[in-house]
Every structure is written in structure tokens, then in C-alpha cells.
Design a protein around this motif. Structure first.
Motif, mmCIF file in Angstrom:
data_model
loop_
_atom_site.group_PDB
_atom_site.id
_atom_site.type_symbol
_atom_site.label_atom_id
_atom_site.label_comp_id
_atom_site.label_asym_id
_atom_site.label_seq_id
_atom_site.Cartn_x
_atom_site.Cartn_y
_atom_site.Cartn_z
ATOM 1 N N LEU A 1 8.608 -6.664 -2.737
ATOM 2 C CA LEU A 1 7.960 -5.704 -1.848
ATOM 3 C C LEU A 1 8.586 -4.326 -1.981
ATOM 4 C CD1 LEU A 1 7.458 -7.671 1.469
ATOM 5 C CD2 LEU A 1 5.773 -7.115 -0.267
ATOM 6 N N GLN A 2 7.722 -3.328 -1.944
ATOM 7 C CA GLN A 2 8.130 -1.934 -1.988
ATOM 8 C C GLN A 2 7.465 -1.224 -0.818
ATOM 9 O OE1 GLN A 2 10.224 -1.046 -4.548
ATOM 10 N NE2 GLN A 2 10.063 -3.161 -5.230
ATOM 11 N N SER A 3 8.161 -0.283 -0.207
ATOM 12 C CA SER A 3 7.574 0.542 0.842
ATOM 13 C C SER A 3 7.083 1.823 0.190
ATOM 14 C CB SER A 3 8.617 0.835 1.912
ATOM 15 O OG SER A 3 8.039 1.591 2.940
ATOM 16 N N LYS A 4 5.752 2.014 0.186
ATOM 17 C CA LYS A 4 5.159 3.159 -0.503
ATOM 18 C C LYS A 4 4.386 4.006 0.495
ATOM 19 C CE LYS A 4 4.380 3.538 -4.541
ATOM 20 N NZ LYS A 4 4.911 4.440 -5.527
ATOM 21 N N ARG A 5 4.381 5.309 0.254
ATOM 22 C CA ARG A 5 3.644 6.245 1.085
ATOM 23 C C ARG A 5 2.490 6.799 0.270
ATOM 24 N NH1 ARG A 5 5.996 11.560 4.188
ATOM 25 N NH2 ARG A 5 4.607 12.724 2.874
ATOM 26 N N TYR A 6 1.282 6.665 0.772
ATOM 27 C CA TYR A 6 0.087 7.139 0.082
ATOM 28 C C TYR A 6 -0.615 8.181 0.945
ATOM 29 C CZ TYR A 6 0.538 3.188 -3.100
ATOM 30 O OH TYR A 6 0.996 2.290 -4.023
ATOM 31 N N TYR A 7 -1.277 9.118 0.274
ATOM 32 C CA TYR A 7 -2.028 10.162 0.972
ATOM 33 C C TYR A 7 -3.493 9.799 0.992
ATOM 34 C CZ TYR A 7 -3.896 14.709 2.251
ATOM 35 O OH TYR A 7 -4.559 15.727 2.889
ATOM 36 N N LEU A 8 -4.103 9.845 2.189
ATOM 37 C CA LEU A 8 -5.531 9.600 2.338
ATOM 38 C C LEU A 8 -6.242 10.943 2.497
ATOM 39 C CD1 LEU A 8 -5.649 6.618 4.860
ATOM 40 C CD2 LEU A 8 -6.057 6.565 2.405
ATOM 41 N N PRO A 9 -6.905 11.441 1.453
ATOM 42 C CA PRO A 9 -7.551 12.758 1.548
ATOM 43 C C PRO A 9 -8.676 12.800 2.580
ATOM 44 C CG PRO A 9 -7.567 11.941 -0.719
ATOM 45 C CD PRO A 9 -7.020 10.868 0.136
ATOM 46 N N SER A 10 -9.386 11.677 2.787
ATOM 47 C CA SER A 10 -10.497 11.678 3.739
ATOM 48 C C SER A 10 -10.023 11.886 5.175
ATOM 49 C CB SER A 10 -11.275 10.366 3.643
ATOM 50 O OG SER A 10 -10.438 9.285 3.994
ATOM 51 N N GLU A 11 -8.801 11.421 5.483
ATOM 52 C CA GLU A 11 -8.262 11.565 6.835
ATOM 53 C C GLU A 11 -7.230 12.674 6.933
ATOM 54 O OE1 GLU A 11 -6.892 7.850 8.341
ATOM 55 O OE2 GLU A 11 -8.630 6.762 7.541
ATOM 56 N N GLY A 12 -6.798 13.179 5.788
ATOM 57 C CA GLY A 12 -5.812 14.255 5.786
ATOM 58 C C GLY A 12 -4.452 13.826 6.284
ATOM 59 N N ARG A 13 -4.064 12.591 6.025
ATOM 60 C CA ARG A 13 -2.762 12.094 6.478
ATOM 61 C C ARG A 13 -2.190 11.107 5.472
ATOM 62 N NH1 ARG A 13 -2.481 7.099 9.670
ATOM 63 N NH2 ARG A 13 -4.413 5.946 9.382
ATOM 64 N N HIS A 14 -0.903 10.802 5.650
ATOM 65 C CA HIS A 14 -0.223 9.815 4.826
ATOM 66 C C HIS A 14 -0.203 8.480 5.556
ATOM 67 C CE1 HIS A 14 1.447 13.484 2.968
ATOM 68 N NE2 HIS A 14 1.529 12.739 1.880
ATOM 69 N N VAL A 15 -0.218 7.397 4.780
ATOM 70 C CA VAL A 15 -0.025 6.059 5.331
ATOM 71 C C VAL A 15 1.112 5.405 4.571
ATOM 72 C CG1 VAL A 15 -2.377 5.699 6.154
ATOM 73 C CG2 VAL A 15 -1.791 5.069 3.831
ATOM 74 N N ARG A 16 1.905 4.625 5.289
ATOM 75 C CA ARG A 16 3.004 3.899 4.672
ATOM 76 C C ARG A 16 2.610 2.431 4.592
ATOM 77 N NH1 ARG A 16 7.876 5.292 3.324
ATOM 78 N NH2 ARG A 16 7.840 7.214 4.523
ATOM 79 N N LEU A 17 2.619 1.885 3.381
ATOM 80 C CA LEU A 17 2.234 0.505 3.165
ATOM 81 C C LEU A 17 3.403 -0.273 2.583
ATOM 82 C CD1 LEU A 17 -1.276 0.977 1.521
ATOM 83 C CD2 LEU A 17 -0.785 0.375 3.882
ATOM 84 N N ARG A 18 3.530 -1.526 2.983
ATOM 85 C CA ARG A 18 4.540 -2.427 2.421
ATOM 86 C C ARG A 18 3.812 -3.331 1.440
ATOM 87 N NH1 ARG A 18 8.524 -6.393 5.790
ATOM 88 N NH2 ARG A 18 10.190 -6.416 4.257
ATOM 89 N N VAL A 19 3.887 -2.966 0.171
ATOM 90 C CA VAL A 19 3.073 -3.626 -0.844
ATOM 91 C C VAL A 19 3.948 -4.238 -1.924
ATOM 92 C CG1 VAL A 19 1.029 -2.205 -0.496
ATOM 93 C CG2 VAL A 19 2.756 -1.441 -2.080
ATOM 94 N N SER A 20 3.407 -5.292 -2.553
ATOM 95 C CA SER A 20 4.078 -5.892 -3.700
ATOM 96 C C SER A 20 3.770 -5.054 -4.932
ATOM 97 C CB SER A 20 3.582 -7.329 -3.902
ATOM 98 O OG SER A 20 2.203 -7.322 -4.195
ATOM 99 N N THR A 21 4.454 -5.343 -6.019
ATOM 100 C CA THR A 21 4.204 -4.585 -7.246
ATOM 101 C C THR A 21 2.798 -4.847 -7.768
ATOM 102 O OG1 THR A 21 5.340 -6.342 -8.449
ATOM 103 C CG2 THR A 21 6.607 -4.379 -7.922
ATOM 104 N N LYS A 22 2.273 -6.045 -7.540
ATOM 105 C CA LYS A 22 0.874 -6.319 -7.897
ATOM 106 C C LYS A 22 -0.070 -5.497 -7.021
ATOM 107 C CE LYS A 22 -2.462 -9.974 -8.636
ATOM 108 N NZ LYS A 22 -2.719 -11.413 -8.611
ATOM 109 N N GLY A 23 0.271 -5.335 -5.740
ATOM 110 C CA GLY A 23 -0.527 -4.507 -4.838
ATOM 111 C C GLY A 23 -0.542 -3.048 -5.263
#
Length: 78
Positions: free
Chosen positions: A33-55
Motif C-alpha cells: 500500500l502507498q498513500s498517494k495524493r491525486y488532483y481532481l480537476p472537476s472538483e478543483g481539489r486533491h484527494v488522498r487515496l491509500r492504494v496498492s501498486t496495482k491500484g
């Protein structure tokens, strides 16, 4: 918080350590598992997801917007 991927739902696997003497003891294989931060352009905000490397590979392939939309359709909060 359990060790599961928010995208794929993958959790730990369970099994046995089996040495030369064949004396079995229980063990578990954790998900990478990795904690990754992604930007959602449609909402204009970042989300933090706990995803596997396959994810992470799935997000790279499909895009973060499509993955978040799929997760919300399943009823999960982002």
C-alpha cells in the motif's frame, strides 16, 4: 484502518511458513500500500487515496476521474 486498497479492494493473503522441518506457522502477505495524493480537476481539489501498486497502475491507465466515479458508484465516500 485495515490494510486494504481503496481502488481494487485487495487485502492481505494468509498462509503458512513451511520450513525444512515442515513445522507450519501462520503468516500473512500484506498488500503493497502507498498513500498517494491525486488532483481532481472537476472538483478543483486533491484527494488522498491509500492504494496498492496495482491500484496506481489502474489509475494511470483509466484516469483518476474515472476511478473516483467508479468508487462513488459503489457507494464509497471520497
Amino acid at each position: 484502518m485495515s490494510r486494504t486498497c481503496e481502488v481494487t479492494g485487495a487485502g492481505p493473503g494468509f498462509g503458512n511458513n513451511v520450513p525444512w522441518s515442515k513445522k507450519k506457522t501462520r503468516r500473512r502477505w500484506n498488500v503493497n500500500l502507498q498513500s498517494k495524493r491525486y488532483y481532481l480537476p472537476s472538483e478543483g481539489r486533491h484527494v488522498r487515496l491509500r492504494v496498492s501498486t496495482k491500484g496506481i497502475k489502474i489509475i494511470d491507465r483509466d484516469g483518476v476521474e474515472a476511478v473516483v466515479q467508479r468508487m462513488r458508484a459503489e457507494g464509497r465516500r471520497i
